[in-house]
Design a protein around this motif. Structure first.
Motif, PDB file in Angstrom:
ATOM      1  N   ILE A  17       0.863  -1.172   0.000  1.00 36.33           N
ATOM      2  CA  ILE A  17       0.000   0.000   0.000  1.00 36.33           C
ATOM      3  C   ILE A  17       0.903   1.226   0.000  1.00 36.33           C
ATOM      4  O   ILE A  17       1.795   1.342   0.849  1.00 36.33           O
ATOM      5  CB  ILE A  17      -0.915   0.017   1.238  1.00 36.33           C
ATOM      6  N   ARG A  35       3.116  -1.286   4.081  1.00 37.32           N
ATOM      7  CA  ARG A  35       2.753   0.076   3.690  1.00 37.32           C
ATOM      8  C   ARG A  35       4.035   0.866   3.481  1.00 37.32           C
ATOM      9  O   ARG A  35       4.909   0.863   4.336  1.00 37.32           O
ATOM     10  CB  ARG A  35       1.888   0.740   4.755  1.00 37.32           C
ATOM     11  N   GLU A  88       5.232   4.527   3.269  1.00 36.95           N
ATOM     12  CA  GLU A  88       4.957   5.947   3.465  1.00 36.95           C
ATOM     13  C   GLU A  88       5.958   6.690   2.584  1.00 36.95           C
ATOM     14  O   GLU A  88       7.086   6.950   3.007  1.00 36.95           O
ATOM     15  CB  GLU A  88       5.107   6.337   4.932  1.00 36.95           C
TER      16      GLU A  88
END
Length: 135
Positions: free
Chosen positions: A80, A97, A99
């Protein structure tokens, strides 16, 4: 067996498409690559496409699409991109994930912003490819 990855962001027009294009470029036939959005937009982001083309990757023929739930059970990894996308972790694939750098938070916009995002994603894609291909 060829490893596989699903890149996800909200609209599937920018970051997840960039990651998929860069992974296809990096890994070629050694990886099966998918991208999708939690709320797919209507088109691929032109600045994102241009940024990956500058390094020889392409989003040609791609378009925003929703998550295929069967992929959550069949891919080797789900990535993600960014903090906004949320998926139901009902599948069995490991989820991580990223960032990613957001230059607009520092007042950087346009092509320069996309290049910085691309370069951040590109480094992460290379590390992920090495990890999945050696597994």
């Amino acid at each position: 067996m060829t490893p596989s990855v699903l890149f996800v962001c909200v609209k599937n027009g920018g970051k997840s498409q960039m990651a998929a294009a860069l992974m296809r470029q990096y890994a070629g036939e050694k990886m099966t690559v998918y991208s999708a959005g939690t709320q797919p937009g209507s088109a691929v982001n032109a600045e994102s496409a241009q940024a990956v083309e500058e390094v020889g990757a392409t989003m040609a023929g791609e378009h925003p699409k929703p998550i295929d739930p069967t992929l959550l059970d069949t891919v080797d990894r789900v990535v993600i991109l960014g903090g906004d996308a949320v998926i139901d972790p009902a599948g069995t694939a490991p989820i991580e994930r990223w960032e990613t750098d957001e230059p607009s938070a520092r007042g950087i916009e346009g092509a320069q912003r996309m290049r910085l995002i691309r370069d951040d994603i590109r480094k992460r894609v290379a590390a992920l490819a090495e990890d999945l291909i050696k597994s």
